[in-house]
Design a protein around this motif. Sequence first.
Motif, PDB file in Angstrom:
ATOM      1  N   THR A 192      15.983  17.792  46.084  1.00 53.68           N
ATOM      2  CA  THR A 192      16.838  18.082  44.935  1.00 53.68           C
ATOM      3  C   THR A 192      16.509  19.460  44.358  1.00 53.68           C
ATOM      4  OG1 THR A 192      17.123  15.765  44.335  1.00 53.68           O
ATOM      5  CG2 THR A 192      17.457  17.387  42.595  1.00 53.68           C
ATOM      6  N   THR A 194      18.379  22.093  41.325  1.00 55.21           N
ATOM      7  CA  THR A 194      19.472  22.298  40.374  1.00 55.21           C
ATOM      8  C   THR A 194      19.420  23.714  39.822  1.00 55.21           C
ATOM      9  OG1 THR A 194      18.200  21.511  38.464  1.00 55.21           O
ATOM     10  CG2 THR A 194      19.447  19.862  39.698  1.00 55.21           C
ATOM     11  N   THR A 198      22.082  23.180  34.145  1.00 50.40           N
ATOM     12  CA  THR A 198      22.754  22.008  34.714  1.00 50.40           C
ATOM     13  C   THR A 198      22.659  20.834  33.753  1.00 50.40           C
ATOM     14  OG1 THR A 198      22.389  22.666  37.014  1.00 50.40           O
ATOM     15  CG2 THR A 198      22.699  20.319  36.599  1.00 50.40           C
ATOM     16  N   LEU A 207      20.308  12.086  42.241  1.00 49.52           N
ATOM     17  CA  LEU A 207      20.242  13.463  42.736  1.00 49.52           C
ATOM     18  C   LEU A 207      19.409  13.477  44.015  1.00 49.52           C
ATOM     19  CD1 LEU A 207      19.461  15.357  39.399  1.00 49.52           C
ATOM     20  CD2 LEU A 207      21.693  14.926  40.413  1.00 49.52           C
ATOM     21  N   LYS A 209      19.988  16.313  46.736  1.00 49.32           N
ATOM     22  CA  LYS A 209      20.235  17.466  47.593  1.00 49.32           C
ATOM     23  C   LYS A 209      20.211  18.746  46.756  1.00 49.32           C
ATOM     24  CE  LYS A 209      25.307  17.374  47.300  1.00 49.32           C
ATOM     25  NZ  LYS A 209      26.576  17.310  48.076  1.00 49.32           N
ATOM     26  N   ASP A 210      20.515  19.850  47.396  1.00 54.31           N
ATOM     27  CA  ASP A 210      20.563  21.153  46.733  1.00 54.31           C
ATOM     28  C   ASP A 210      21.934  21.325  46.068  1.00 54.31           C
ATOM     29  OD1 ASP A 210      20.581  23.809  45.971  1.00 54.31           O
ATOM     30  OD2 ASP A 210      19.656  24.532  47.819  1.00 54.31           O
ATOM     31  N   TYR A 211      21.930  21.433  44.731  1.00 56.15           N
ATOM     32  CA  TYR A 211      23.172  21.587  43.972  1.00 56.15           C
ATOM     33  C   TYR A 211      23.362  23.013  43.456  1.00 56.15           C
ATOM     34  CZ  TYR A 211      22.877  16.491  43.970  1.00 56.15           C
ATOM     35  OH  TYR A 211      22.778  15.177  44.363  1.00 56.15           O
ATOM     36  N   ASN A 214      26.647  25.211  43.313  1.00 53.01           N
ATOM     37  CA  ASN A 214      27.662  24.996  42.286  1.00 53.01           C
ATOM     38  C   ASN A 214      27.504  25.941  41.104  1.00 53.01           C
ATOM     39  OD1 ASN A 214      28.860  22.639  43.598  1.00 53.01           O
ATOM     40  ND2 ASN A 214      26.951  21.604  43.068  1.00 53.01           N
ATOM     41  N   CYS A 218      26.904  23.627  35.256  1.00 53.73           N
ATOM     42  CA  CYS A 218      27.543  22.609  36.068  1.00 53.73           C
ATOM     43  C   CYS A 218      27.181  21.231  35.528  1.00 53.73           C
ATOM     44  CB  CYS A 218      27.076  22.758  37.517  1.00 53.73           C
ATOM     45  SG  CYS A 218      27.765  21.558  38.646  1.00 53.73           S
ATOM     46  N   LEU A 220      26.892  17.212  36.494  1.00 53.58           N
ATOM     47  CA  LEU A 220      26.800  16.300  37.628  1.00 53.58           C
ATOM     48  C   LEU A 220      26.798  14.865  37.142  1.00 53.58           C
ATOM     49  CD1 LEU A 220      23.895  18.083  39.576  1.00 53.58           C
ATOM     50  CD2 LEU A 220      26.359  18.346  39.967  1.00 53.58           C
ATOM     51  N   LYS A 226      27.839  14.137  42.104  1.00 53.30           N
ATOM     52  CA  LYS A 226      28.841  15.129  42.469  1.00 53.30           C
ATOM     53  C   LYS A 226      29.234  15.904  41.216  1.00 53.30           C
ATOM     54  CE  LYS A 226      32.695  11.893  41.905  1.00 53.30           C
ATOM     55  NZ  LYS A 226      33.856  11.259  42.574  1.00 53.30           N
ATOM     56  N   VAL A 227      29.884  17.028  41.409  1.00 61.25           N
ATOM     57  CA  VAL A 227      30.311  17.864  40.288  1.00 61.25           C
ATOM     58  C   VAL A 227      31.468  17.175  39.559  1.00 61.25           C
ATOM     59  CG1 VAL A 227      31.250  20.088  39.593  1.00 61.25           C
ATOM     60  CG2 VAL A 227      29.596  19.962  41.466  1.00 61.25           C
TER      61      VAL A 227
END
Length: 277
Positions: A192, A194, A198, A207, A209-211, A214, A218, A220, A226-227
């Motif tokens: 993860t 962010t 965020t 969470l 993964k790499d966000y 975005n 942002c 989530l 998801k966004v």
Amino acid sequence: MIKLIKEWVGPLALLLLKGIRVQHHRLSLSKTIFFNFKSLPLRQACKLPVFIYHNTSLYRIGKIEIKSENVFQGMIQWGKLGYKSQGNGKICNYGRIEFHGPVFLWGGCIIENSGTMRFMGDTQIGEGTLMLIRDYLEIGRYTRIGFLSFFMDSDDHFTVNMETQKVTRNKAPIVIGKYNWIANKTVVKKNTKTSDYTIVASSNTLLSKDYTENGEFCVLGGVPAKVIAKGIRRIYNYKAESELNEYFKSHKEAKSFQLNKTPEDLEKYCLDNALHF
């Protein structure tokens, strides 16, 4: 030696003089003194920068570093009771924990660490949050984490693909940007990342993964996350919050309040008068 004694006696005397407040918050003087002098250089330990509360158990202190130019009494508070606190907090640190500024870990927080944990400062970790770190965790400056959240940067066990016979890595860093606002009961898994500013808007978000693609501001939510919105940021200005609360209290039908500021003024509006620790 005399100067050293003064540096030690002063903070301890101050704590004793504030006995009513200490008793109310159940600060443990014995654990506080033991933790500071066990883990920190003497010149830092004499200032008692880390407060440990009665409901926090010390299983293993490990390596603790305060990497801040301004080291002061009570800048790190571990296990302070809040109205949402449940159960006992625990510290089991086989790795290294770095504090780059003030941090509040509220009552019932559990940290089990055999990797590196880095808190960049002015951070709050909500009541009952569990952090199991085997590799690396970084929490950006001024981030807020809601109560009963869960951080784990490892699957703990390995798995093998029965067709390819590949065994994948079971650990990966977690990096949370600065000025993040993470809702309660959020689960944060390995890999993860962010961006700054965020917002995790809904409880029970996952969470994993790499966000950062975005971008900043942002929002989530969901499982997996998801966004759900972009261009949104939290207002840290407590004076502005007070004014907004009064506005919506006196305008029952209002659903929004319109600002009219330049980008520079809007930045100032969001961050001015932010509460530091």
